[in-house]
Design a protein around this motif. Structure first.
Motif, PDB file in Angstrom:
ATOM      1  N   PRO A 119      15.752  11.659  11.331  1.00  0.00           N
ATOM      2  CA  PRO A 119      14.411  12.185  11.638  1.00  0.00           C
ATOM      3  C   PRO A 119      14.448  13.365  12.612  1.00  0.00           C
ATOM      4  CG  PRO A 119      14.452   9.803  11.865  1.00  0.00           C
ATOM      5  CD  PRO A 119      15.864  10.242  11.654  1.00  0.00           C
ATOM      6  N   LYS A 120      15.371  13.333  13.552  1.00  0.00           N
ATOM      7  CA  LYS A 120      15.468  14.428  14.523  1.00  0.00           C
ATOM      8  C   LYS A 120      15.909  15.722  13.838  1.00  0.00           C
ATOM      9  CE  LYS A 120      16.622  11.137  18.103  1.00  0.00           C
ATOM     10  NZ  LYS A 120      17.688  10.499  18.840  1.00  0.00           N
ATOM     11  N   VAL A 121      16.909  15.601  12.965  1.00  0.00           N
ATOM     12  CA  VAL A 121      17.411  16.787  12.261  1.00  0.00           C
ATOM     13  C   VAL A 121      16.353  17.304  11.283  1.00  0.00           C
ATOM     14  CG1 VAL A 121      19.197  17.648  10.698  1.00  0.00           C
ATOM     15  CG2 VAL A 121      19.813  16.096  12.551  1.00  0.00           C
ATOM     16  N   SER A 122      15.671  16.404  10.601  1.00  0.00           N
ATOM     17  CA  SER A 122      14.617  16.815   9.667  1.00  0.00           C
ATOM     18  C   SER A 122      13.497  17.538  10.392  1.00  0.00           C
ATOM     19  CB  SER A 122      14.045  15.600   8.940  1.00  0.00           C
ATOM     20  OG  SER A 122      15.009  15.022   8.117  1.00  0.00           O
ATOM     21  N   SER A 123      13.133  17.028  11.553  1.00  0.00           N
ATOM     22  CA  SER A 123      12.090  17.667  12.349  1.00  0.00           C
ATOM     23  C   SER A 123      12.525  19.060  12.789  1.00  0.00           C
ATOM     24  CB  SER A 123      11.780  16.795  13.564  1.00  0.00           C
ATOM     25  OG  SER A 123      10.871  17.435  14.410  1.00  0.00           O
ATOM     26  N   MET A 124      13.789  19.181  13.195  1.00  0.00           N
ATOM     27  CA  MET A 124      14.315  20.476  13.598  1.00  0.00           C
ATOM     28  C   MET A 124      14.271  21.464  12.437  1.00  0.00           C
ATOM     29  SD  MET A 124      18.170  21.428  14.899  1.00  0.00           S
ATOM     30  CE  MET A 124      18.135  20.255  16.231  1.00  0.00           C
ATOM     31  N   LEU A 125      14.664  21.016  11.263  1.00  0.00           N
ATOM     32  CA  LEU A 125      14.636  21.890  10.085  1.00  0.00           C
ATOM     33  C   LEU A 125      13.211  22.342   9.774  1.00  0.00           C
ATOM     34  CD1 LEU A 125      17.185  19.965   7.857  1.00  0.00           C
ATOM     35  CD2 LEU A 125      17.509  22.223   8.866  1.00  0.00           C
ATOM     36  N   ASP A 126      12.264  21.421   9.870  1.00  0.00           N
ATOM     37  CA  ASP A 126      10.867  21.785   9.606  1.00  0.00           C
ATOM     38  C   ASP A 126      10.348  22.811  10.608  1.00  0.00           C
ATOM     39  OD1 ASP A 126      10.567  20.189   7.371  1.00  0.00           O
ATOM     40  OD2 ASP A 126       9.883  18.449   8.523  1.00  0.00           O
ATOM     41  N   ARG A 127      10.685  22.612  11.870  1.00  0.00           N
ATOM     42  CA  ARG A 127      10.228  23.562  12.897  1.00  0.00           C
ATOM     43  C   ARG A 127      10.822  24.950  12.671  1.00  0.00           C
ATOM     44  NH1 ARG A 127      11.374  19.457  16.594  1.00  0.00           N
ATOM     45  NH2 ARG A 127      13.215  20.613  17.257  1.00  0.00           N
ATOM     46  N   LEU A 128      12.114  25.001  12.330  1.00  0.00           N
ATOM     47  CA  LEU A 128      12.752  26.294  12.107  1.00  0.00           C
ATOM     48  C   LEU A 128      12.203  26.979  10.863  1.00  0.00           C
ATOM     49  CD1 LEU A 128      16.431  25.532  13.122  1.00  0.00           C
ATOM     50  CD2 LEU A 128      14.657  26.672  14.441  1.00  0.00           C
ATOM     51  N   ALA A 129      11.856  26.196   9.845  1.00  0.00           N
ATOM     52  CA  ALA A 129      11.251  26.785   8.650  1.00  0.00           C
ATOM     53  C   ALA A 129       9.860  27.323   8.979  1.00  0.00           C
ATOM     54  CB  ALA A 129      11.172  25.751   7.537  1.00  0.00           C
ATOM     55  N   LYS A 130       9.142  26.601   9.815  1.00  0.00           N
ATOM     56  CA  LYS A 130       7.796  27.036  10.206  1.00  0.00           C
ATOM     57  C   LYS A 130       7.845  28.345  10.986  1.00  0.00           C
ATOM     58  CE  LYS A 130       3.754  25.304  12.673  1.00  0.00           C
ATOM     59  NZ  LYS A 130       3.227  24.194  13.477  1.00  0.00           N
ATOM     60  N   LYS A 131       8.901  28.516  11.804  1.00  0.00           N
ATOM     61  CA  LYS A 131       9.052  29.734  12.591  1.00  0.00           C
ATOM     62  C   LYS A 131       9.789  30.835  11.837  1.00  0.00           C
ATOM     63  CE  LYS A 131       9.221  27.478  17.097  1.00  0.00           C
ATOM     64  NZ  LYS A 131      10.039  27.297  18.315  1.00  0.00           N
ATOM     65  N   ASN A 132      10.110  30.602  10.568  1.00  0.00           N
ATOM     66  CA  ASN A 132      10.807  31.573   9.718  1.00  0.00           C
ATOM     67  C   ASN A 132      12.207  31.910  10.219  1.00  0.00           C
ATOM     68  OD1 ASN A 132       8.858  31.922   7.685  1.00  0.00           O
ATOM     69  ND2 ASN A 132       7.682  33.259   9.036  1.00  0.00           N
ATOM     70  N   LYS A 156      15.266  26.340   1.946  1.00  0.00           N
ATOM     71  CA  LYS A 156      16.559  25.938   2.500  1.00  0.00           C
ATOM     72  C   LYS A 156      16.390  24.671   3.330  1.00  0.00           C
ATOM     73  CE  LYS A 156      20.481  27.434   5.279  1.00  0.00           C
ATOM     74  NZ  LYS A 156      21.510  27.159   4.288  1.00  0.00           N
ATOM     75  N   ALA A 157      15.329  24.609   4.107  1.00  0.00           N
ATOM     76  CA  ALA A 157      15.064  23.412   4.909  1.00  0.00           C
ATOM     77  C   ALA A 157      14.859  22.203   3.995  1.00  0.00           C
ATOM     78  CB  ALA A 157      13.841  23.628   5.790  1.00  0.00           C
ATOM     79  N   ALA A 158      14.107  22.386   2.931  1.00  0.00           N
ATOM     80  CA  ALA A 158      13.850  21.282   2.001  1.00  0.00           C
ATOM     81  C   ALA A 158      15.141  20.829   1.326  1.00  0.00           C
ATOM     82  CB  ALA A 158      12.821  21.706   0.957  1.00  0.00           C
ATOM     83  N   ASN A 159      15.978  21.784   0.918  1.00  0.00           N
ATOM     84  CA  ASN A 159      17.243  21.436   0.270  1.00  0.00           C
ATOM     85  C   ASN A 159      18.165  20.680   1.224  1.00  0.00           C
ATOM     86  OD1 ASN A 159      16.592  22.571  -2.187  1.00  0.00           O
ATOM     87  ND2 ASN A 159      17.442  24.574  -1.654  1.00  0.00           N
ATOM     88  N   LEU A 160      18.251  21.146   2.466  1.00  0.00           N
ATOM     89  CA  LEU A 160      19.106  20.472   3.448  1.00  0.00           C
ATOM     90  C   LEU A 160      18.601  19.060   3.723  1.00  0.00           C
ATOM     91  CD1 LEU A 160      19.826  23.317   6.026  1.00  0.00           C
ATOM     92  CD2 LEU A 160      21.491  22.137   4.605  1.00  0.00           C
ATOM     93  N   ALA A 169      23.849  20.447  14.313  1.00  0.00           N
ATOM     94  CA  ALA A 169      23.205  19.145  14.132  1.00  0.00           C
ATOM     95  C   ALA A 169      23.438  18.629  12.713  1.00  0.00           C
ATOM     96  CB  ALA A 169      21.711  19.260  14.425  1.00  0.00           C
ATOM     97  N   VAL A 170      23.328  19.510  11.728  1.00  0.00           N
ATOM     98  CA  VAL A 170      23.569  19.120  10.334  1.00  0.00           C
ATOM     99  C   VAL A 170      25.025  18.717  10.154  1.00  0.00           C
ATOM    100  CG1 VAL A 170      23.658  20.000   7.963  1.00  0.00           C
ATOM    101  CG2 VAL A 170      21.674  20.488   9.399  1.00  0.00           C
TER     102      VAL A 170
END
Length: 84
Positions: free
Chosen positions: A49-62, A68-72, A31-32
């Motif tokens: 927004p879709k990619v940002s949401s995906m990054l946030d969810r993956l960061a939340k689930k470790n 890394k999510a914030a940097n991306l 996606a990135v």
């Protein structure tokens, strides 16, 4: 080889989690990659927004680290803003 029932279960769980994390990580990278390859500002703004949401969810689930999510997200936002 594991001898205890709980360690056998833990091995099964680890294999399942590794497979899921590998899938989610690959999906996120694709996606990135697609967002970075986009040259149309409207399409990129729609995908962001879709990619940002995906990054946030993956960061939340470790699956990925929160930094890394914030940097991306930051780099992708700068890319979208720079598109003309």
């Amino acid at each position: 080889m594991a001898n205890h029932k709980s360690s056998k279960k833990r091995i099964r769980q680890t294999l399942t989690h590794n497979a899921a994390n590998r899938y989610y990580g690959k999906t996120m990278r694709n996606a990135v990659r697609r967002l970075r390859a986009t040259s149309d500002k409207a399409e990129a703004a729609d995908q962001l927004p879709k990619v940002s949401s995906m990054l946030d969810r993956l960061a939340k689930k470790n699956v990925i680290h929160a930094n890394k999510a914030a940097n991306l997200k930051s780099k992708l936002q700068k890319k979208v803003n720079a598109l003309g």
